[in-house]
Design a protein around this motif. Sequence first.
Motif, PDB file in Angstrom:
ATOM      1  N   GLU A  36       0.826  -1.216   0.000  1.00 40.60           N
ATOM      2  CA  GLU A  36       0.000   0.000   0.000  1.00 40.60           C
ATOM      3  C   GLU A  36       0.854   1.258   0.000  1.00 40.60           C
ATOM      4  N   GLY A  37       2.159   1.092  -0.186  1.00 39.63           N
ATOM      5  CA  GLY A  37       3.046   2.248  -0.278  1.00 39.63           C
ATOM      6  C   GLY A  37       3.595   2.741   1.044  1.00 39.63           C
ATOM      7  N   GLU A  38       3.364   1.989   2.116  1.00 38.26           N
ATOM      8  CA  GLU A  38       3.864   2.400   3.430  1.00 38.26           C
ATOM      9  C   GLU A  38       5.314   1.951   3.606  1.00 38.26           C
ATOM     10  N   GLN A  39       6.057   2.688   4.390  1.00 37.48           N
ATOM     11  CA  GLN A  39       7.385   2.258   4.803  1.00 37.48           C
ATOM     12  C   GLN A  39       7.246   1.584   6.160  1.00 37.48           C
ATOM     13  N   VAL A  40       7.979   0.512   6.344  1.00 39.63           N
ATOM     14  CA  VAL A  40       7.809  -0.295   7.559  1.00 39.63           C
ATOM     15  C   VAL A  40       9.163  -0.587   8.185  1.00 39.63           C
ATOM     16  N   GLU A  41       9.200  -0.489   9.497  1.00 34.99           N
ATOM     17  CA  GLU A  41      10.388  -0.840  10.266  1.00 34.99           C
ATOM     18  C   GLU A  41       9.948  -1.875  11.301  1.00 34.99           C
ATOM     19  N   VAL A  42      10.660  -2.991  11.361  1.00 34.89           N
ATOM     20  CA  VAL A  42      10.320  -4.048  12.324  1.00 34.89           C
ATOM     21  C   VAL A  42      11.390  -4.089  13.409  1.00 34.89           C
ATOM     22  N   ASP A  43      10.938  -4.098  14.637  1.00 33.67           N
ATOM     23  CA  ASP A  43      11.808  -4.090  15.811  1.00 33.67           C
ATOM     24  C   ASP A  43      11.453  -5.334  16.633  1.00 33.67           C
ATOM     25  N   VAL A  44      12.442  -6.098  17.047  1.00 31.11           N
ATOM     26  CA  VAL A  44      12.175  -7.349  17.775  1.00 31.11           C
ATOM     27  C   VAL A  44      12.667  -7.232  19.218  1.00 31.11           C
ATOM     28  N   VAL A  45      11.803  -7.648  20.138  1.00 28.26           N
ATOM     29  CA  VAL A  45      12.149  -7.705  21.558  1.00 28.26           C
ATOM     30  C   VAL A  45      12.086  -9.171  21.982  1.00 28.26           C
ATOM     31  N   GLU A  46      13.223  -9.714  22.379  1.00 30.86           N
ATOM     32  CA  GLU A  46      13.254 -11.086  22.894  1.00 30.86           C
ATOM     33  C   GLU A  46      13.258 -11.003  24.416  1.00 30.86           C
ATOM     34  N   LEU A  47      12.170 -11.452  25.027  1.00 30.46           N
ATOM     35  CA  LEU A  47      12.021 -11.308  26.472  1.00 30.46           C
ATOM     36  C   LEU A  47      13.034 -12.150  27.248  1.00 30.46           C
ATOM     37  N   ARG A  48      13.548 -13.224  26.630  1.00 33.76           N
ATOM     38  CA  ARG A  48      14.526 -14.062  27.329  1.00 33.76           C
ATOM     39  C   ARG A  48      15.755 -13.244  27.738  1.00 33.76           C
ATOM     40  N   GLU A  49      16.070 -12.218  26.944  1.00 37.06           N
ATOM     41  CA  GLU A  49      17.223 -11.374  27.254  1.00 37.06           C
ATOM     42  C   GLU A  49      16.924 -10.384  28.385  1.00 37.06           C
TER      43      GLU A  49
END
Length: 201
Positions: A36-49
């Motif tokens: 749809e023309g959006e820019q996307v940034e994915v951020d990952v949080v690993e709770l084990r850390e």
Amino acid sequence: MTRRIVVVSAGLGQPSSSRLLGDRLAAAAARALRAEGEQVEVDVVELRELAVDLANQLVTGFPGARLAAVLDRVAAADAVVAVTPVFNASYSGLFKMFVDALSVGSLDGVPVLLGATGGSARHSLVLEHALRPLFAYLRATTTSTGVFAATEDWGSPGELDTRVDRAGRELAVLVAGLARPAAVDPYDVSAVSARFSALSA
């Protein structure tokens, strides 16, 4: 505008099936948004850390600097993908500790895609009886489709891919279509009164 999707994975293993599911859900949502023309940034949080940080927050009532930064990233997200392994028919304790650390109102109206992993499909209702009520309490906006991945799903990815793509598209629609309401300060009497009036109208 760049949309930020935060994946919160409570997987304990490395590699983790919960992390893998979270990555796939976020990728599906990102694909749909980019189409749809959006820019996307994915951020990952690993709770084990963050296990020690979460335990310290639980006994002191205050997040350390590292946990506080993660809580801020989640609160500022345009959408959250939340994935937990199933332990004893519910979300993991680590996952609940993180949810308990979130400040009041931080997920108000935020689109959330729910995911869970477990050894057998008989645990799949955890999405409806445990996760969905938890995020309803947090006043998040959950997608209609949550995705459970059992061990056997990873061996036959066709059906899992279909569920992941559908859930990702639903999250993309929520992200692109909903304006996020401002969080209400619980100590601001005028804002609380206005909200009560709107609810009782």
